[in-house]
Design a protein around this motif. Structure first.
Motif, short mmCIF file in Angstrom:
data_model
loop_
_atom_site.label_atom_id
_atom_site.label_comp_id
_atom_site.label_asym_id
_atom_site.label_seq_id
_atom_site.Cartn_x
_atom_site.Cartn_y
_atom_site.Cartn_z
N ASP A 34 -16.97 8.71 24.39
CA ASP A 34 -16.04 8.83 23.27
C ASP A 34 -16.84 8.84 21.97
O ASP A 34 -17.64 7.93 21.73
N PRO A 35 -16.65 9.85 21.12
CA PRO A 35 -17.44 9.90 19.88
C PRO A 35 -17.25 8.67 19.00
O PRO A 35 -18.15 8.30 18.24
N TYR A 36 -16.10 8.00 19.11
CA TYR A 36 -15.87 6.82 18.28
C TYR A 36 -16.84 5.70 18.63
O TYR A 36 -17.24 4.91 17.77
N TYR A 37 -17.23 5.60 19.91
CA TYR A 37 -18.13 4.55 20.36
C TYR A 37 -19.58 5.02 20.44
O TYR A 37 -20.44 4.29 20.93
N ALA A 38 -19.86 6.22 20.00
CA ALA A 38 -21.23 6.72 20.04
C ALA A 38 -22.10 5.99 19.02
O ALA A 38 -21.64 5.69 17.91
N PRO A 39 -23.33 5.66 19.34
CA PRO A 39 -24.20 4.98 18.37
C PRO A 39 -24.54 5.89 17.20
O PRO A 39 -24.58 7.11 17.33
N VAL A 40 -24.76 5.26 16.07
CA VAL A 40 -25.15 5.99 14.86
C VAL A 40 -26.66 6.08 14.81
O VAL A 40 -27.37 5.07 14.89
N THR A 93 -24.35 -4.08 25.79
CA THR A 93 -25.28 -3.80 24.70
C THR A 93 -24.65 -2.77 23.77
O THR A 93 -24.22 -1.71 24.20
N VAL A 94 -24.58 -3.13 22.49
CA VAL A 94 -23.93 -2.29 21.49
C VAL A 94 -24.95 -1.92 20.41
O VAL A 94 -26.06 -2.44 20.37
N ALA A 95 -24.54 -1.01 19.53
CA ALA A 95 -25.42 -0.51 18.48
C ALA A 95 -24.87 -0.89 17.11
O ALA A 95 -23.65 -1.02 16.93
N VAL A 96 -25.75 -1.07 16.16
CA VAL A 96 -25.36 -1.32 14.78
C VAL A 96 -24.97 0.01 14.15
O VAL A 96 -25.76 0.95 14.10
N ILE A 97 -23.73 0.08 13.68
CA ILE A 97 -23.25 1.33 13.07
C ILE A 97 -23.17 1.24 11.56
O ILE A 97 -23.01 2.27 10.89
N ARG A 98 -23.27 0.02 11.01
CA ARG A 98 -23.19 -0.12 9.56
C ARG A 98 -23.76 -1.48 9.16
O ARG A 98 -23.55 -2.47 9.83
N VAL A 99 -24.50 -1.48 8.06
CA VAL A 99 -25.03 -2.71 7.49
C VAL A 99 -24.26 -2.99 6.20
O VAL A 99 -24.29 -2.20 5.26
N LEU A 100 -23.56 -4.12 6.16
CA LEU A 100 -22.75 -4.47 5.00
C LEU A 100 -23.63 -4.99 3.86
O LEU A 100 -24.77 -5.42 4.10
N PRO A 101 -23.12 -4.96 2.64
CA PRO A 101 -23.94 -5.42 1.49
C PRO A 101 -24.39 -6.87 1.61
O PRO A 101 -25.44 -7.24 1.07
N ASN A 102 -23.61 -7.72 2.30
CA ASN A 102 -24.01 -9.12 2.45
C ASN A 102 -24.96 -9.34 3.62
O ASN A 102 -25.31 -10.48 3.95
N GLY A 103 -25.36 -8.28 4.29
CA GLY A 103 -26.30 -8.37 5.40
C GLY A 103 -25.66 -8.43 6.77
O GLY A 103 -26.37 -8.30 7.78
N ASN A 104 -24.35 -8.64 6.85
CA ASN A 104 -23.68 -8.64 8.15
C ASN A 104 -23.71 -7.24 8.78
O ASN A 104 -23.80 -6.24 8.07
N LEU A 105 -23.60 -7.22 10.11
CA LEU A 105 -23.74 -5.97 10.84
C LEU A 105 -22.45 -5.64 11.57
O LEU A 105 -21.85 -6.51 12.22
N ILE A 106 -21.99 -4.41 11.46
CA ILE A 106 -20.86 -3.93 12.25
C ILE A 106 -21.43 -3.26 13.49
O ILE A 106 -22.25 -2.33 13.39
N VAL A 107 -21.01 -3.74 14.64
CA VAL A 107 -21.53 -3.23 15.91
C VAL A 107 -20.39 -2.61 16.72
O VAL A 107 -19.22 -2.99 16.58
N ARG A 108 -20.76 -1.67 17.56
CA ARG A 108 -19.76 -1.00 18.38
C ARG A 108 -20.45 -0.34 19.56
O ARG A 108 -21.57 0.18 19.43
N GLY A 109 -19.80 -0.35 20.71
CA GLY A 109 -20.38 0.30 21.88
C GLY A 109 -19.48 0.16 23.09
O GLY A 109 -18.46 -0.54 23.06
N GLU A 110 -19.84 0.82 24.16
CA GLU A 110 -19.08 0.80 25.39
C GLU A 110 -20.03 0.87 26.58
O GLU A 110 -21.19 1.30 26.46
#
Length: 227
Positions: A30-36, A143-160
């Protein structure tokens, strides 16, 4: 009467058709869960006569924890929930009304020798009990991938993760936000430390279909069925 039966039948079929709209079947890749994939940054070569390249140097105190776009991290699924609820309700009400025999000139008024007194008694009772128990448990790794790094340093992860079995496929999907400080030294994190977590575990194929209700059963068990 026959026309009324036809109207009820048509209405039931229309409502059941609305309730039987199938949900999209999950599919692998699914492209939504594809790693960046991070953009490759090529440092311009500076002819300084040295073999040292700054972009390939790890600091003395650097580690293997995920921190950049495209990095991967292992989430340890440790989900266990237990819920229990019970309620008891009791309502009782009693009413009594006495109508004495009326008097006229000091004598009781009667009809054919029978007094006109009356007594009314009424009562209502209601008792209700309800209980609900539910427990869920999910363990494993994804195991998931980091798709975005927030300004405060937190990481948004997503995977399947998909597993192909004899009679179908099973999959686990996860999205959420993590703190780099919660990542352990082996580049993993417990699922109970993932904020805004969305964890989905299900399957496709004949085994999964056998556990789903048919569209007519879902209609009769749905909220729009009046009985």
């Amino acid at each position: 009467m026959a026309n009324l039966k036809w109207v009820i039948s048509i209405a039931a079929l229309a409502l059941s058709a609305c309730a039987s709209v199938p949900e999209p079947t999950p599919m692998p890749d699914d492209p939504y869960y594809a790693p960046v994939m991070p953009e490759e940054q090529v440092e311009p070569a500076v002819p300084n006569g040295s073999l040292f390249r700054g972009q390939n140097v790890n600091g003395l105190y650097s580690d293997i924890k995920a921190r950049d776009l495209g990095d991967i991290i292992t989430v340890r699924l440790q989900e266990q929930t237990t819920a229990s609820k019970s309620a008891s309700t009791g309502i009782s009400r009693n009413s009594n009304v006495d109508l004495p025999t009326p008097t006229l000139f000091g004598r009781d008024v009667t009809v054919a020798g029978n007094p006109l007194s009356a007594q009314l008694n009424g009562g209502t009772d209601f008792n209700g009990d309800s209980s609900a128990d539910q427990s869920n448990q999910l363990t494993g790794d994804i195991t998931v991938a980091v798709i975005r790094v927030l300004p405060n340093g937190n990481l948004i992860v997503r995977g399947e993760k998909w597993l192909t079995l004899n009679n179908g496929q099973e999959y686990v999907r996860l999205t959420g936000i993590i703190r780099p400080q919660d990542v352990t030294s082996d580049n993993s994190i417990a699922s109970n430390r993932v904020a805004n977590a969305r964890i989905e575990y299900s399957g496709t194929g004949s085994l999964a279909n056998a556990q789903r209700e048919g569209w007519l059963t879902r209609f009769f068990n749905g909220p729009i069925w009046p009985f």
